[in-house]
Scaffold this motif. Structure first.
Motif, PDB file in Angstrom:
ATOM      1  N   THR A  37      -9.442  13.640  21.741  1.00  0.00           N
ATOM      2  CA  THR A  37      -8.326  13.174  20.909  1.00  0.00           C
ATOM      3  C   THR A  37      -7.581  12.045  21.583  1.00  0.00           C
ATOM      4  O   THR A  37      -7.226  11.039  20.949  1.00  0.00           O
ATOM      5  CB  THR A  37      -7.372  14.336  20.604  1.00  0.00           C
ATOM      6  N   CYS A  38      -7.343  12.187  22.870  1.00  0.00           N
ATOM      7  CA  CYS A  38      -6.638  11.132  23.623  1.00  0.00           C
ATOM      8  C   CYS A  38      -7.428   9.827  23.595  1.00  0.00           C
ATOM      9  O   CYS A  38      -6.845   8.742  23.405  1.00  0.00           O
ATOM     10  CB  CYS A  38      -6.394  11.584  25.054  1.00  0.00           C
ATOM     11  N   LEU A  39      -8.725   9.899  23.789  1.00  0.00           N
ATOM     12  CA  LEU A  39      -9.548   8.696  23.743  1.00  0.00           C
ATOM     13  C   LEU A  39      -9.466   8.034  22.372  1.00  0.00           C
ATOM     14  O   LEU A  39      -9.353   6.805  22.259  1.00  0.00           O
ATOM     15  CB  LEU A  39     -11.005   9.037  24.071  1.00  0.00           C
ATOM     16  N   PHE A  40      -9.510   8.847  21.320  1.00  0.00           N
ATOM     17  CA  PHE A  40      -9.452   8.311  19.960  1.00  0.00           C
ATOM     18  C   PHE A  40      -8.106   7.648  19.692  1.00  0.00           C
ATOM     19  O   PHE A  40      -8.045   6.564  19.102  1.00  0.00           O
ATOM     20  CB  PHE A  40      -9.709   9.427  18.947  1.00  0.00           C
ATOM     21  N   VAL A  41      -7.028   8.291  20.111  1.00  0.00           N
ATOM     22  CA  VAL A  41      -5.686   7.747  19.877  1.00  0.00           C
ATOM     23  C   VAL A  41      -5.483   6.455  20.646  1.00  0.00           C
ATOM     24  O   VAL A  41      -4.875   5.499  20.137  1.00  0.00           O
ATOM     25  CB  VAL A  41      -4.614   8.795  20.247  1.00  0.00           C
ATOM     26  N   VAL A  42      -5.991   6.401  21.869  1.00  0.00           N
ATOM     27  CA  VAL A  42      -5.862   5.169  22.656  1.00  0.00           C
ATOM     28  C   VAL A  42      -6.563   4.010  21.959  1.00  0.00           C
ATOM     29  O   VAL A  42      -6.072   2.876  21.941  1.00  0.00           O
ATOM     30  CB  VAL A  42      -6.437   5.380  24.077  1.00  0.00           C
ATOM     31  N   GLU A  43      -7.716   4.286  21.363  1.00  0.00           N
ATOM     32  CA  GLU A  43      -8.492   3.226  20.714  1.00  0.00           C
ATOM     33  C   GLU A  43      -7.970   2.877  19.320  1.00  0.00           C
ATOM     34  O   GLU A  43      -7.926   1.704  18.937  1.00  0.00           O
ATOM     35  CB  GLU A  43      -9.957   3.646  20.619  1.00  0.00           C
ATOM     36  N   HIS A  44      -7.568   3.902  18.552  1.00  0.00           N
ATOM     37  CA  HIS A  44      -7.236   3.671  17.147  1.00  0.00           C
ATOM     38  C   HIS A  44      -5.770   3.879  16.805  1.00  0.00           C
ATOM     39  O   HIS A  44      -5.352   3.542  15.691  1.00  0.00           O
ATOM     40  CB  HIS A  44      -8.080   4.592  16.259  1.00  0.00           C
ATOM     41  N   GLY A  45      -5.009   4.452  17.709  1.00  0.00           N
ATOM     42  CA  GLY A  45      -3.610   4.719  17.419  1.00  0.00           C
ATOM     43  C   GLY A  45      -3.403   6.074  16.757  1.00  0.00           C
ATOM     44  O   GLY A  45      -4.347   6.710  16.278  1.00  0.00           O
ATOM     45  N   TRP A  46      -2.129   6.499  16.725  1.00  0.00           N
ATOM     46  CA  TRP A  46      -1.782   7.792  16.133  1.00  0.00           C
ATOM     47  C   TRP A  46      -1.771   7.668  14.609  1.00  0.00           C
ATOM     48  O   TRP A  46      -1.304   6.683  14.064  1.00  0.00           O
ATOM     49  CB  TRP A  46      -0.413   8.242  16.630  1.00  0.00           C
ATOM     50  N   GLY A  47      -2.278   8.677  13.928  1.00  0.00           N
ATOM     51  CA  GLY A  47      -2.236   8.693  12.471  1.00  0.00           C
ATOM     52  C   GLY A  47      -3.242   7.770  11.821  1.00  0.00           C
ATOM     53  O   GLY A  47      -2.926   7.084  10.848  1.00  0.00           O
ATOM     54  N   PHE A  48      -4.465   7.783  12.299  1.00  0.00           N
ATOM     55  CA  PHE A  48      -5.502   6.901  11.746  1.00  0.00           C
ATOM     56  C   PHE A  48      -5.680   7.129  10.246  1.00  0.00           C
ATOM     57  O   PHE A  48      -5.762   6.181   9.467  1.00  0.00           O
ATOM     58  CB  PHE A  48      -6.820   7.146  12.484  1.00  0.00           C
ATOM     59  N   ASP A  49      -5.728   8.388   9.827  1.00  0.00           N
ATOM     60  CA  ASP A  49      -5.947   8.696   8.410  1.00  0.00           C
ATOM     61  C   ASP A  49      -4.650   8.656   7.613  1.00  0.00           C
ATOM     62  O   ASP A  49      -4.616   8.116   6.500  1.00  0.00           O
ATOM     63  CB  ASP A  49      -6.603  10.072   8.267  1.00  0.00           C
ATOM     64  N   SER A  50      -3.589   9.245   8.156  1.00  0.00           N
ATOM     65  CA  SER A  50      -2.327   9.255   7.410  1.00  0.00           C
ATOM     66  C   SER A  50      -1.793   7.847   7.204  1.00  0.00           C
ATOM     67  O   SER A  50      -1.161   7.561   6.179  1.00  0.00           O
ATOM     68  CB  SER A  50      -1.286  10.123   8.128  1.00  0.00           C
ATOM     69  N   ALA A  51      -2.055   6.947   8.140  1.00  0.00           N
ATOM     70  CA  ALA A  51      -1.639   5.556   7.954  1.00  0.00           C
ATOM     71  C   ALA A  51      -2.384   4.911   6.796  1.00  0.00           C
ATOM     72  O   ALA A  51      -1.830   4.056   6.081  1.00  0.00           O
ATOM     73  CB  ALA A  51      -1.880   4.765   9.241  1.00  0.00           C
ATOM     74  N   ALA A  52      -3.639   5.319   6.592  1.00  0.00           N
ATOM     75  CA  ALA A  52      -4.408   4.799   5.453  1.00  0.00           C
ATOM     76  C   ALA A  52      -3.812   5.288   4.138  1.00  0.00           C
ATOM     77  O   ALA A  52      -3.754   4.539   3.152  1.00  0.00           O
ATOM     78  CB  ALA A  52      -5.862   5.223   5.572  1.00  0.00           C
ATOM     79  N   TYR A  53      -3.351   6.546   4.099  1.00  0.00           N
ATOM     80  CA  TYR A  53      -2.711   7.047   2.889  1.00  0.00           C
ATOM     81  C   TYR A  53      -1.411   6.283   2.622  1.00  0.00           C
ATOM     82  O   TYR A  53      -1.109   5.944   1.479  1.00  0.00           O
ATOM     83  CB  TYR A  53      -2.403   8.548   3.021  1.00  0.00           C
ATOM     84  N   TRP A  54      -0.655   6.057   3.683  1.00  0.00           N
ATOM     85  CA  TRP A  54       0.624   5.344   3.561  1.00  0.00           C
ATOM     86  C   TRP A  54       0.426   3.925   3.037  1.00  0.00           C
ATOM     87  O   TRP A  54       1.206   3.442   2.206  1.00  0.00           O
ATOM     88  CB  TRP A  54       1.311   5.299   4.919  1.00  0.00           C
ATOM     89  N   GLY A  55      -0.641   3.264   3.491  1.00  0.00           N
ATOM     90  CA  GLY A  55      -0.844   1.872   3.127  1.00  0.00           C
ATOM     91  C   GLY A  55      -1.717   1.646   1.912  1.00  0.00           C
ATOM     92  O   GLY A  55      -1.985   0.496   1.552  1.00  0.00           O
ATOM     93  N   ALA A  56      -2.152   2.738   1.264  1.00  0.00           N
ATOM     94  CA  ALA A  56      -3.116   2.595   0.159  1.00  0.00           C
ATOM     95  C   ALA A  56      -2.598   1.714  -0.958  1.00  0.00           C
ATOM     96  O   ALA A  56      -3.347   0.908  -1.531  1.00  0.00           O
ATOM     97  CB  ALA A  56      -3.474   3.976  -0.394  1.00  0.00           C
ATOM     98  N   TRP A  57      -1.318   1.810  -1.275  1.00  0.00           N
ATOM     99  CA  TRP A  57      -0.756   1.060  -2.401  1.00  0.00           C
ATOM    100  C   TRP A  57      -0.334  -0.350  -2.029  1.00  0.00           C
ATOM    101  O   TRP A  57       0.040  -1.135  -2.912  1.00  0.00           O
ATOM    102  CB  TRP A  57       0.454   1.802  -2.972  1.00  0.00           C
ATOM    103  N   ARG A  58      -0.395  -0.694  -0.754  1.00  0.00           N
ATOM    104  CA  ARG A  58       0.119  -1.993  -0.346  1.00  0.00           C
ATOM    105  C   ARG A  58      -0.871  -3.129  -0.603  1.00  0.00           C
ATOM    106  O   ARG A  58      -0.488  -4.293  -0.627  1.00  0.00           O
ATOM    107  CB  ARG A  58       0.533  -1.941   1.131  1.00  0.00           C
ATOM    108  N   ASP A  59      -2.113  -2.805  -0.773  1.00  0.00           N
ATOM    109  CA  ASP A  59      -3.133  -3.758  -1.201  1.00  0.00           C
ATOM    110  C   ASP A  59      -3.861  -3.121  -2.377  1.00  0.00           C
ATOM    111  O   ASP A  59      -3.356  -2.189  -2.999  1.00  0.00           O
ATOM    112  CB  ASP A  59      -4.093  -4.078  -0.053  1.00  0.00           C
ATOM    113  N   GLY A  60      -5.036  -3.603  -2.699  1.00  0.00           N
ATOM    114  CA  GLY A  60      -5.836  -2.922  -3.711  1.00  0.00           C
ATOM    115  C   GLY A  60      -6.237  -1.554  -3.205  1.00  0.00           C
ATOM    116  O   GLY A  60      -6.620  -1.396  -2.037  1.00  0.00           O
TER     117      GLY A  60
END
Length: 288
Positions: A37-60
């Motif tokens: 998990t630590c390796l993944f967070v370092v590479e991709h940041g916290w909330g990889f999936d939840s950030a996608a849900y948050w930003g879904a409406w901001r573009d197509g």
């Protein structure tokens, strides 16, 4: 006053290897999951999936390809349901999802006692860090047989983990089957009336990326979805005939189009399912 067994000349009760082995494995797996998990967070940041849900409406809604940062893969209905929350600042949305995930998994696992829930919560660290919806699927496992409408959630998100209707069909539980299917179709109807173009885009999005299921979407830990999904259907069908409730979360994990270590959080739903009265409402108690 009860005498201690060892003082009375009797040896203390022994715990068999069979009883201790799963718990010991959970304790040993926990630091491995945390490291990954630590390796993944370092590479991709916290909330990889939840950030996608948050930003879904901001573009197509379906402009970002699968397996890339910001990709939204679920139905328009899920995006519409979370739309009010996407107006929150990104850190608050992402952090809130992690907090709710943590509290939900803790509540699900708590009946096991701390020697179990501590390592299992740590094993769920990847789910907490990425903000996926496997914790919601765990709730569906726990309550979906008593409240069949809950199966609309996997049906309108990851689609293929919706194994509840298979359970109802094989067991001849027609009322539950009708409720689960009817609830799903009802949500689809309301959502499609509000945004028919988005549903057309989602269907095209799924069809255009169907060939990615064996590579990017399938991961490398398990066979491709083309193999896993039929196995999930067969497992749930056989388990339904034998009254084995544990096949529900396992079938959901096998049937998921995207498999990752966070998917194992779905198993947490078994604790509340197994500690309550028979999930089908027949007054029996189930074995977890």
């Amino acid at each position: 006053m009860t005498a201690d067994p060892s003082e009375a000349g009797h040896p203390p009760p022994q715990v068999s290897i069979r009883d201790r082995l799963p718990r010991d494995l959970a304790w040993m797996l926990a630091p491995v999951v945390v490291f990954g998990t630590c390796l993944f967070v370092v590479e991709h940041g916290w909330g990889f999936d939840s950030a996608a849900y948050w930003g879904a409406w901001r573009d197509g809604l379906y402009d970002v390809a699968p397996a890339t940062p910001g990709a939204y893969l679920y139905s328009p209905a899920f995006a519409q349901a979370i739309w009010p929350f996407t107006h929150l600042p990104r850190p608050l949305f992402v952090g809130g999802v992690s907090v709710v995930t943590t509290l939900t998994l803790f509540w699900l696992l708590r009946p096991l006692g701390w020697k179990w829930w501590v390592p299992l919560m740590v094993c769920c660290s990847f789910e907490i860090a990425t903000g996926n919806i496997n914790w919601i699927f765990a709730l569906v496992v726990a309550f979906g047989l008593r409240h069949p409408w809950l199966w609309a959630v996997p049906a309108l998100t990851k689609v293929t983990p919706c194994v509840g209707p298979i359970w109802f069909l094989v067991r001849g539980e027609w009322r539950a089957l009708a409720i689960s299917v009817g609830a799903t179709l009802g949500v689809v109807a309301v959502s499609a009336i509000a945004a028919p173009e988005l549903w057309r885009q989602w269907v095209e999005f799924l069809l255009d990326n169907a060939d990615r299921g064996g590579t990017v979407l399938g991961g490398s830990l398990l066979p491709s979805p083309a193999v896993r999904i039929p196995l999930a259907v067969l497992l749930v069908a056989v388990g339904a005939r034998l009254d084995k409730h544990w096949v529900l979360p396992v079938g959901m994990i096998l049937g998921s189009p995207v498999f990752g270590i966070g998917s194992l959080a779905v198993l947490a739903g078994l604790v509340r399912l197994g500690s309550s009265e028979d999930a089908s409402g027949r007054g029996r108690r189930t074995d977890s």
